[in-house]
Scaffold this active site. Structure first.
Site, PDB file in Angstrom:
ATOM      1  N   LYS A 112       0.940  -1.344   0.070  1.00  0.00           N
ATOM      2  CA  LYS A 112       0.126  -0.120   0.012  1.00  0.00           C
ATOM      3  C   LYS A 112       0.817   1.353  -0.166  1.00  0.00           C
ATOM      4  O   LYS A 112       0.332   2.356  -0.065  1.00  0.00           O
ATOM      5  CB  LYS A 112      -1.013   0.038   1.191  1.00  0.00           C
ATOM      6  CG  LYS A 112      -2.118  -0.927   1.035  1.00  0.00           C
ATOM      7  CD  LYS A 112      -3.166  -0.601   2.145  1.00  0.00           C
ATOM      8  CE  LYS A 112      -4.523  -1.536   1.706  1.00  0.00           C
ATOM      9  NZ  LYS A 112      -5.503  -1.334   2.818  1.00  0.00           N
ATOM     10  N   LYS A 195      -4.841  -9.809  -5.982  1.00  0.00           N
ATOM     11  CA  LYS A 195      -6.206 -10.346  -5.343  1.00  0.00           C
ATOM     12  C   LYS A 195      -7.343  -9.290  -5.757  1.00  0.00           C
ATOM     13  O   LYS A 195      -7.042  -8.040  -6.217  1.00  0.00           O
ATOM     14  CB  LYS A 195      -6.186 -10.383  -3.916  1.00  0.00           C
ATOM     15  CG  LYS A 195      -6.238  -9.121  -3.193  1.00  0.00           C
ATOM     16  CD  LYS A 195      -6.404  -9.147  -1.827  1.00  0.00           C
ATOM     17  CE  LYS A 195      -6.591  -7.716  -1.131  1.00  0.00           C
ATOM     18  NZ  LYS A 195      -7.055  -7.382  -0.119  1.00  0.00           N
ATOM     19  N   LYS A 198     -11.637  -4.604  -2.966  1.00  0.00           N
ATOM     20  CA  LYS A 198     -12.933  -3.480  -2.881  1.00  0.00           C
ATOM     21  C   LYS A 198     -12.134  -2.127  -3.329  1.00  0.00           C
ATOM     22  O   LYS A 198     -13.014  -1.427  -3.755  1.00  0.00           O
ATOM     23  CB  LYS A 198     -13.183  -3.205  -1.250  1.00  0.00           C
ATOM     24  CG  LYS A 198     -13.726  -4.244  -0.456  1.00  0.00           C
ATOM     25  CD  LYS A 198     -13.998  -3.515   0.920  1.00  0.00           C
ATOM     26  CE  LYS A 198     -14.189  -4.386   1.930  1.00  0.00           C
ATOM     27  NZ  LYS A 198     -12.651  -4.456   2.794  1.00  0.00           N
TER      28      LYS A 198
HETATM   29  P1  TYM Z   1     -10.983  -6.608   4.552  1.00  0.00           P
HETATM   30  O1  TYM Z   1     -12.233  -5.875   4.869  1.00  0.00           O
HETATM   31  O2  TYM Z   1     -10.174  -6.246   3.541  1.00  0.00           O
HETATM   32  O3  TYM Z   1     -11.464  -8.211   3.761  1.00  0.00           O
HETATM   33  C1  TYM Z   1     -12.506  -8.705   4.494  1.00  0.00           C
HETATM   34  C2  TYM Z   1     -12.176 -10.425   4.620  1.00  0.00           C
HETATM   35  O4  TYM Z   1     -12.251 -10.796   3.206  1.00  0.00           O
HETATM   36  C3  TYM Z   1     -11.078 -11.365   2.824  1.00  0.00           C
HETATM   37  N1  TYM Z   1     -10.707 -11.023   1.293  1.00  0.00           N
HETATM   38  C4  TYM Z   1     -10.619 -12.036   0.373  1.00  0.00           C
HETATM   39  N2  TYM Z   1     -10.763 -13.247   0.507  1.00  0.00           N
HETATM   40  C5  TYM Z   1     -10.489 -14.027  -0.825  1.00  0.00           C
HETATM   41  N3  TYM Z   1     -10.083 -13.252  -2.057  1.00  0.00           N
HETATM   42  C6  TYM Z   1     -10.195 -11.976  -2.174  1.00  0.00           C
HETATM   43  N4  TYM Z   1      -9.911 -11.437  -2.901  1.00  0.00           N
HETATM   44  C7  TYM Z   1     -10.269 -11.378  -0.773  1.00  0.00           C
HETATM   45  N5  TYM Z   1     -10.429  -9.833  -0.268  1.00  0.00           N
HETATM   46  C8  TYM Z   1     -10.773  -9.879   0.889  1.00  0.00           C
HETATM   47  C9  TYM Z   1     -10.048 -10.921   3.908  1.00  0.00           C
HETATM   48  O5  TYM Z   1      -9.166 -11.948   3.764  1.00  0.00           O
HETATM   49  C10 TYM Z   1     -10.732 -10.758   4.995  1.00  0.00           C
HETATM   50  O6  TYM Z   1     -11.064 -12.002   5.640  1.00  0.00           O
HETATM   51  N6  TYM Z   1      -7.918  -6.138   8.292  1.00  0.00           N
HETATM   52  C11 TYM Z   1      -9.012  -6.687   7.960  1.00  0.00           C
HETATM   53  C12 TYM Z   1     -10.056  -6.424   8.686  1.00  0.00           C
HETATM   54  C13 TYM Z   1     -10.007  -6.905  10.106  1.00  0.00           C
HETATM   55  C14 TYM Z   1     -10.099  -8.040  10.780  1.00  0.00           C
HETATM   56  C15 TYM Z   1      -9.782  -7.925  12.168  1.00  0.00           C
HETATM   57  C16 TYM Z   1     -10.282  -9.451  10.102  1.00  0.00           C
HETATM   58  C17 TYM Z   1      -9.703  -6.008  11.130  1.00  0.00           C
HETATM   59  N7  TYM Z   1      -9.689  -6.485  12.350  1.00  0.00           N
HETATM   60  C18 TYM Z   1      -9.602  -9.084  13.113  1.00  0.00           C
HETATM   61  C19 TYM Z   1     -10.003 -10.379  11.346  1.00  0.00           C
HETATM   62  C20 TYM Z   1     -10.000 -10.225  12.535  1.00  0.00           C
HETATM   63  C21 TYM Z   1      -9.319  -6.414   6.237  1.00  0.00           C
HETATM   64  O7  TYM Z   1      -9.029  -5.217   5.843  1.00  0.00           O
HETATM   65  O8  TYM Z   1     -10.093  -7.090   5.566  1.00  0.00           O
END
Ligand code: TYM
Length: 330
Positions: A112, A195, A198
């Protein structure tokens, strides 16, 4: 007593089918076996600039999407990170145990901040994985389902928990990441090396859960496939085709070998057409449930109930952590 499962979805953009496959779907599968905590990590989202109105809207929509996907807001605890101040409080304590070097090694931080000037990079983006560790440790979660992109952050949470426990005595459960065997990394439709995200610059690279029929068809038909022919799963040599096969298998509720069998003798064009049709069918049903959910009062009821339950646990864990490090009165 059931073990605790915890995970979160950032409200930093519209949810994609990657979020559904890598996270929401897993939660649905596992929720009955665990005491489940699902939260909206809105404090994570402001590590990059956000429009306040849009952020408020998305916070509620994430909850609406969980409910529309079939996650129960009564049996599970659904809440907003910023409504529970102990997340930030514990994060500070953990920041005082984390090292610059281990945070600088986080691949998401490196990606990032690539090609960015120092004054464009916020400190929150650097310390964000520590806040994520606090999110997990505050509830003594045993398992954390995520896509493969978050695995390194869960490993940091493990390291911080072990370090803290070794220095101050057993305080936190050391969490385990739970990465799906299928769909842990749904790929960008235009660049299968990356990947699906969003926050991708080009919206044609991602299918959003709220996309129109027309957009879904256009995006899938425009997906980059690979050279050669034959529809089979080979992530190394056929990342584009393997991605579409994975999406098909998950939404159809079948295994990858079953999907391969289904597309035996098919051409790439046939695969794309069927994936597009399936997504149109599944996502329009989901969107109808989502609209109903958002129009009812259920999102706020769920969040109020979730906050009350989660806050009691968060207060207790934080208080223990604060005391053992020597903050405040013993
Ligand atoms: P975030 O919001 O980017 O993504 C949410 C969840 O979706 C999964 N994910 C994917 N899985 C498969 N293929 C993809 N292309 C893909 N894009 C996203 C992510 O792995 C995630 O499980 N930092 C985290 C949010 C968070 C969190 C936490 C998660 C904050 N605190 C504590 C678990 C526990 C995040 O940015 O996910």
């Amino acid at each position: 007593m059931k073990k605790r499962l915890l995970t979160g979805l950032q409200p930093s953009g519209e949810l994609t089918i990657g979020n559904y496959i890598g996270s929401i779907r897993q939660v649905i599968d596992y929720a009955k076996d665990y005491d489940t905590f699902l939260f909206v990590p809105d404090m994570h989202s402001i590590t990059v600039p956000q429009d306040p109105e849009t952020l408020h809207r998305r916070v509620r929509e994430i909850v609406g999407m969980y409910l529309a996907c079939g996650v129960s807001g009564v049996e599970n605890h659904i809440y907003i990170q910023s409504e529970i101040p102990e997340h930030a409080n514990l994060s500070w304590i953990l920041e005082c145990t984390a090292y610059m070097g281990e945070l600088a090694r986080m691949t998401q931080f490196k990606a990032k901040t690539e090609n960015k000037k120092e004054k464009e990079i916020r400190c929150g983006l650097f310390t964000y994985p520590v806040l994520m560790a606090a999110d997990i440790l505050l509830y003594n979660a045993h398992v954390v389902p995520t896509g493969v992109d978050q695995k390194q952050h869960v490993e940091l949470a493990r390291n911080l928990a072990q370090r803290f426990n070794a220095k101050f005595g057993e305080t936190f459960v050391v969490p385990e990441p739970l990465i799906p065997t299928v769909g842990a990394k749904i790929r960008d439709l235009l660049n299968p090396e990356k990947k699906m995200s969003k926050s991708a610059e080009n919206p044609k690279a991602s299918v959003f859960l709220n996309d129109t029929e027309k957009d879904i068809r256009k995006k899938i038909m425009g997906a980059v496939t690979d050279s050669g022919e034959g529809v089979y799963f080979d992530e190394e040599n056929k990342p584009g085709v393997s991605n579409l096969l994975t999406i098909f298998a998950v939404f159809q509720g079948i295994t990858i070998p079953e999907a391969e069998k289904h597309f035996e003798n098919a051409r790439y064009g046939d695969l794309k057409k069927e994936v597009a049709e399936l997504l149109v069918e599944k996502l329009s049903a989901l969107q109808a449930r989502f609209a109903e959910t958002m129009a009812s009062g259920v999102v706020d009821e769920t969040l109020d109930r979730g906050r009350e339950y989660a806050r009691a646990i968060a207060t207790e864990t934080y208080d223990r952590a604060r005391r053992v490090v020597g903050l405040g009165r013993a």
